[in-house]
Each structure stands twice: as C-alpha cells, then as structure tokens.
Design an enzyme around this catalytic site. Structure first.
Site, PDB file in Angstrom:
ATOM      1  N   GLY A 255      30.669  30.611  41.260  1.00  0.00           N
ATOM      2  CA  GLY A 255      30.439  32.052  41.429  1.00  0.00           C
ATOM      3  C   GLY A 255      29.149  32.493  40.787  1.00  0.00           C
ATOM      4  O   GLY A 255      29.085  33.530  40.117  1.00  0.00           O
TER       5      GLY A 255
ATOM      6  N   ASN B  39      33.702  30.184  36.577  1.00  0.00           N
ATOM      7  CA  ASN B  39      33.355  31.601  36.409  1.00  0.00           C
ATOM      8  C   ASN B  39      33.814  32.483  37.577  1.00  0.00           C
ATOM      9  O   ASN B  39      34.089  33.668  37.378  1.00  0.00           O
ATOM     10  CB  ASN B  39      31.834  31.716  36.232  1.00  0.00           C
ATOM     11  CG  ASN B  39      31.342  33.136  36.396  1.00  0.00           C
ATOM     12  OD1 ASN B  39      31.464  33.960  35.495  1.00  0.00           O
ATOM     13  ND2 ASN B  39      30.803  33.445  37.586  1.00  0.00           N
TER      14      ASN B  39
ATOM     15  N   SER C 167      39.599  36.670  30.516  1.00  0.00           N
ATOM     16  CA  SER C 167      39.442  38.076  30.165  1.00  0.00           C
ATOM     17  C   SER C 167      40.517  38.428  29.151  1.00  0.00           C
ATOM     18  O   SER C 167      41.628  37.866  29.208  1.00  0.00           O
ATOM     19  CB  SER C 167      39.619  38.946  31.411  1.00  0.00           C
ATOM     20  OG  SER C 167      39.798  40.295  31.044  1.00  0.00           O
TER      21      SER C 167
ATOM     22  N   TYR D  77      44.990  40.850  38.567  1.00  0.00           N
ATOM     23  CA  TYR D  77      43.948  40.281  37.708  1.00  0.00           C
ATOM     24  C   TYR D  77      44.542  39.755  36.402  1.00  0.00           C
ATOM     25  O   TYR D  77      44.288  38.607  36.005  1.00  0.00           O
ATOM     26  CB  TYR D  77      42.916  41.370  37.429  1.00  0.00           C
ATOM     27  CG  TYR D  77      41.679  40.905  36.708  1.00  0.00           C
ATOM     28  CD1 TYR D  77      40.682  40.204  37.384  1.00  0.00           C
ATOM     29  CD2 TYR D  77      41.485  41.195  35.365  1.00  0.00           C
ATOM     30  CE1 TYR D  77      39.534  39.801  36.730  1.00  0.00           C
ATOM     31  CE2 TYR D  77      40.338  40.787  34.705  1.00  0.00           C
ATOM     32  CZ  TYR D  77      39.363  40.098  35.396  1.00  0.00           C
ATOM     33  OH  TYR D  77      38.222  39.694  34.743  1.00  0.00           O
ATOM     34  N   SER D  78      45.353  40.597  35.733  1.00  0.00           N
ATOM     35  CA  SER D  78      45.880  40.220  34.413  1.00  0.00           C
ATOM     36  C   SER D  78      46.794  38.998  34.504  1.00  0.00           C
ATOM     37  O   SER D  78      46.715  38.100  33.662  1.00  0.00           O
ATOM     38  CB  SER D  78      46.637  41.391  33.794  1.00  0.00           C
ATOM     39  OG  SER D  78      45.754  42.466  33.573  1.00  0.00           O
TER      40      SER D  78
ATOM     41  N   LYS E 219      44.706  35.860  35.048  1.00  0.00           N
ATOM     42  CA  LYS E 219      43.968  35.430  33.848  1.00  0.00           C
ATOM     43  C   LYS E 219      44.925  34.900  32.768  1.00  0.00           C
ATOM     44  O   LYS E 219      44.567  33.997  32.015  1.00  0.00           O
ATOM     45  CB  LYS E 219      43.111  36.579  33.305  1.00  0.00           C
ATOM     46  CG  LYS E 219      41.966  37.007  34.237  1.00  0.00           C
ATOM     47  CD  LYS E 219      40.915  35.923  34.451  1.00  0.00           C
ATOM     48  CE  LYS E 219      39.677  36.462  35.159  1.00  0.00           C
ATOM     49  NZ  LYS E 219      38.659  35.441  35.449  1.00  0.00           N
TER      50      LYS E 219
HETATM   51  P1  NAP Z   1      31.009  39.630  40.070  1.00  0.00           P
HETATM   52  O1  NAP Z   1      29.737  40.283  39.718  1.00  0.00           O
HETATM   53  O2  NAP Z   1      31.956  40.305  40.997  1.00  0.00           O
HETATM   54  O3  NAP Z   1      30.670  38.147  40.623  1.00  0.00           O
HETATM   55  C1  NAP Z   1      31.720  37.306  41.006  1.00  0.00           C
HETATM   56  C2  NAP Z   1      31.136  36.019  41.539  1.00  0.00           C
HETATM   57  O4  NAP Z   1      32.237  35.164  41.931  1.00  0.00           O
HETATM   58  C3  NAP Z   1      30.253  36.206  42.759  1.00  0.00           C
HETATM   59  O5  NAP Z   1      29.157  35.320  42.684  1.00  0.00           O
HETATM   60  C4  NAP Z   1      31.190  35.817  43.907  1.00  0.00           C
HETATM   61  O6  NAP Z   1      30.518  35.331  45.055  1.00  0.00           O
HETATM   62  C5  NAP Z   1      31.957  34.686  43.243  1.00  0.00           C
HETATM   63  N1  NAP Z   1      33.162  34.293  43.975  1.00  0.00           N
HETATM   64  C6  NAP Z   1      34.198  35.076  44.374  1.00  0.00           C
HETATM   65  N2  NAP Z   1      35.099  34.336  45.043  1.00  0.00           N
HETATM   66  C7  NAP Z   1      34.622  33.060  45.070  1.00  0.00           C
HETATM   67  C8  NAP Z   1      35.084  31.839  45.602  1.00  0.00           C
HETATM   68  N3  NAP Z   1      36.241  31.762  46.283  1.00  0.00           N
HETATM   69  N4  NAP Z   1      34.342  30.715  45.426  1.00  0.00           N
HETATM   70  C9  NAP Z   1      33.175  30.763  44.746  1.00  0.00           C
HETATM   71  N5  NAP Z   1      32.655  31.893  44.235  1.00  0.00           N
HETATM   72  C10 NAP Z   1      33.387  33.033  44.394  1.00  0.00           C
HETATM   73  O7  NAP Z   1      31.872  39.327  38.748  1.00  0.00           O
HETATM   74  P2  NAP Z   1      31.418  39.115  37.214  1.00  0.00           P
HETATM   75  O8  NAP Z   1      31.601  40.388  36.499  1.00  0.00           O
HETATM   76  O9  NAP Z   1      30.118  38.399  37.157  1.00  0.00           O
HETATM   77  O10 NAP Z   1      32.618  38.161  36.720  1.00  0.00           O
HETATM   78  C11 NAP Z   1      32.451  36.785  36.464  1.00  0.00           C
HETATM   79  C12 NAP Z   1      33.683  36.309  35.718  1.00  0.00           C
HETATM   80  O11 NAP Z   1      33.817  37.052  34.496  1.00  0.00           O
HETATM   81  C13 NAP Z   1      34.992  36.527  36.480  1.00  0.00           C
HETATM   82  O12 NAP Z   1      35.856  35.438  36.303  1.00  0.00           O
HETATM   83  C14 NAP Z   1      35.563  37.775  35.839  1.00  0.00           C
HETATM   84  O13 NAP Z   1      36.971  37.852  35.965  1.00  0.00           O
HETATM   85  C15 NAP Z   1      35.114  37.579  34.399  1.00  0.00           C
HETATM   86  N6  NAP Z   1      35.098  38.813  33.611  1.00  0.00           N
HETATM   87  C16 NAP Z   1      34.266  39.843  33.947  1.00  0.00           C
HETATM   88  C17 NAP Z   1      34.258  40.996  33.176  1.00  0.00           C
HETATM   89  C18 NAP Z   1      33.327  42.170  33.474  1.00  0.00           C
HETATM   90  O14 NAP Z   1      33.431  43.203  32.781  1.00  0.00           O
HETATM   91  N7  NAP Z   1      32.422  42.054  34.423  1.00  0.00           N
HETATM   92  C19 NAP Z   1      35.128  41.121  32.077  1.00  0.00           C
HETATM   93  C20 NAP Z   1      35.979  40.083  31.767  1.00  0.00           C
HETATM   94  C21 NAP Z   1      35.948  38.922  32.543  1.00  0.00           C
HETATM   95  P3  NAP Z   1      30.296  36.196  46.408  1.00  0.00           P
HETATM   96  O15 NAP Z   1      28.962  36.849  46.227  1.00  0.00           O
HETATM   97  O16 NAP Z   1      30.349  35.171  47.481  1.00  0.00           O
HETATM   98  O17 NAP Z   1      31.416  37.211  46.484  1.00  0.00           O
END
Ligand code: NAP
Length: 239
Positions: A16, A94, A148, A163-164, A167
């Site tokens: 991702g 990720n 998370s 989501y919860s 995770k």
């Molecule tokens: P994001 O901006 O929505 O990016 C998510 C990424 O995952 C994108 O590159 C997306 O690709 C990819 N993805 C989704 N489904 C996929 C699949 N089946 N195979 C491969 N790639 C896939 O999210 P983010 O905020 O960067 O989050 C990254 C991680 O951090 C996640 O696990 C999230 O739960 C965790 N997290 C985030 C936060 C926050 O506040 N942002 C907080 C806690 C935890 P596409 O472009 O193809 O959709």
C-alpha cells in the site's frame, strides 16, 4: 549509466505504498540506504510513485504490483523477490482500508466488516505466510504490521467496528507470528502511526513523515530489539 545497486543493502517491501504512510515509509527507508520494493495494486501508480521516490532520495526504489487480497498477485511478488534477491529483510504490512466512522457495531454492515478483514487482517496474514521463507533467509529480518490504537482491546469502546475488529485481529496475528518466528531471528511488531493527515486520516492529523517514522522505528530495529510488541513512536502501547 547509474551505479549498480549495493547487494548488501537491506531489501524492504512496503504494501500500500502508492500514497499516504506507506509511500513515506518507502521514502524514509530508501533514504536510509534500503533497496525498497514500493508496492501497490495499480501498476501505473506504483511506477509513478517509485520513480518519484527514487528521485527524492537517490535510492534504489523498484515498483512492484501487489494486491494483498489476491493470492496470485502475492505469489508473483514472492517469485520476483526470490529471483532477484533470494531474501527479504523487511516486510511492512501497511495497506489498509475502511476507517468506518459511519458505522456502529450494533448496526454494522457485515459486508463492510468482511471487506476490512480481507485487506487489514487476511492481507498481512497472506503476506506473512507467503514471505516467511524469504524472511527466514535474511540474517536480520523485521516484519512490521501497521495497526492502530483502534485495535487495542485495552482502550476499545464503540464505533469504527470493521476497522477496529480487523486491527484487533492484526494485533493477535502479530503476537502469534512473533512467537513462531522468534527462533528464526525475525522480529515481528505492530505499530500505530498515530492520527496522520492522509486520505484515510483526513485533515488535522499529524504530518505523514511523523507517522511513517513510527513505522520505520520497527523496520530498523537492532538484532537485540523487541519482538511481539505494540508501539507508537518507539514507545509501548497497551494491547
Ligand atoms: P491511505 O492514505 O488510505 O493509503 C492506503 C494505501 O493502502 C493506499 O496506497 C492503497 O492503495 C493501499 N491499499 C488498499 N487496499 C490495498 C490492497 N488490497 N492491496 C494493496 N494495497 C492496498 O491510508 P494511510 O493513512 O496511509 O494508512 C496506512 C496504514 O496506516 C493503514 O494500515 C491504516 O490502517 C494505518 N493507520 C492510519 C492512521 C491515520 O490516521 N492515517 C492511523 C492509524 C493507523 P490504492 O491507492 O490502490 O487504494
């Protein structure tokens, strides 16, 4: 002609990584001298992101198509890494979806819950199973599950059920894998990046670089570093 890549550089794969935290983790690891396999489900997006990230860091950043929900896609990625490097030093799980702030557990759409689990839990699990032989082939392997605090049972309340729950499952997987891979020297940890201003996190969160650094901590642990832990910014979180 560009210099040939350093064969002793750690080989890291980030899922991702086309945008958000995964992309910034790739940039930071490349900046530390890792050979980075920048992966994602869109071939065009991985090409473009890898090219831009390589340009920003001067590092070795290779695009690789990889959908974590697709067995064939994961198998093809394993074959590519095995052929090219014969090992994997760092796996960063990720990719994540469905921060379902619009749902409550008591009225949840289970189709959404299943979809979240497919990417957020079975995706990392599929990756761990498929890449375990290549991680074992590394002398300093690290596996990082980007989780998370929403998955922490210690602080869990209502809301964001898909989501919860996914995770919380990922945290459980982290504990099992850390125990089963300890003997092979693979350090397995879960990380919360904090609330980060990405497409998923929305505006108001902390800078992507800070959230990514929280992940890079667990990806670059020394050999005597922790395994089976849950961290944010290098500090333990309650499970
Ligand atoms: P994001 O901006 O929505 O990016 C998510 C990424 O995952 C994108 O590159 C997306 O690709 C990819 N993805 C989704 N489904 C996929 C699949 N089946 N195979 C491969 N790639 C896939 O999210 P983010 O905020 O960067 O989050 C990254 C991680 O951090 C996640 O696990 C999230 O739960 C965790 N997290 C985030 C936060 C926050 O506040 N942002 C907080 C806690 C935890 P596409 O472009 O193809 O959709």
């Amino acid at each position: 002609m560009s210099p040939s890549p350093d064969p002793t550089a750690p080989v890291s794969l980030v899922t991702g990584a086309t945008r958000g935290i995964g992309r910034e983790v790739s940039r930071q690891l490349a900046g530390l001298g890792h050979t980075v396999l920048l992966t994602g489900r869109s071939p065009e997006a991985v090409e473009w992101a890898a090219e831009e990230t390589a340009g920003q860091t001067g590092g070795e950043v290779r695009p690789l198509r990889l959908d974590v929900t697709d067995d064939d896609s994961v198998a093809a990625a394993v074959a590519e890494v095995a052929h090219r490097y014969r090992r994997l030093d760092v796996l960063v799980n990720n990719a994540g979806i469905h921060y379902d702030t619009w749902q409550r557990a008591v009225t949840a759409d289970l189709a959404v819950v299943r979809e979240a689990a497919e990417t957020n839990l079975y995706g990392p699990w599929r990756m761990a199973i498929a890449f375990a032989p290549l991680l074992r082939a590394s002398a300093h392997a690290r596996l990082v599950n980007v989780s998370s605090e929403s998955g922490s049972l210690a602080t869990m309340g209502g809301g964001t059920p898909a989501y919860s729950a996914s995770k919380a499952g990922l945290n459980a997987l982290t504990r099992m894998l850390s125990d089963e891979l300890r003997g092979d020297g693979v350090l397995v940890n879960a990380v919360c990046p904090g609330w980060v201003a990405t497409d998923m996190g929305g505006p108001g969160g902390r800078p992507v670089a800070e959230g990514a650094a929280s992940v890079v901590y667990a990806a670059t642990l020394p050999d005597d570093g922790p395994t089976g832990g849950f961290f944010r910014d290098g500090r333990p979180l309650p499970w």
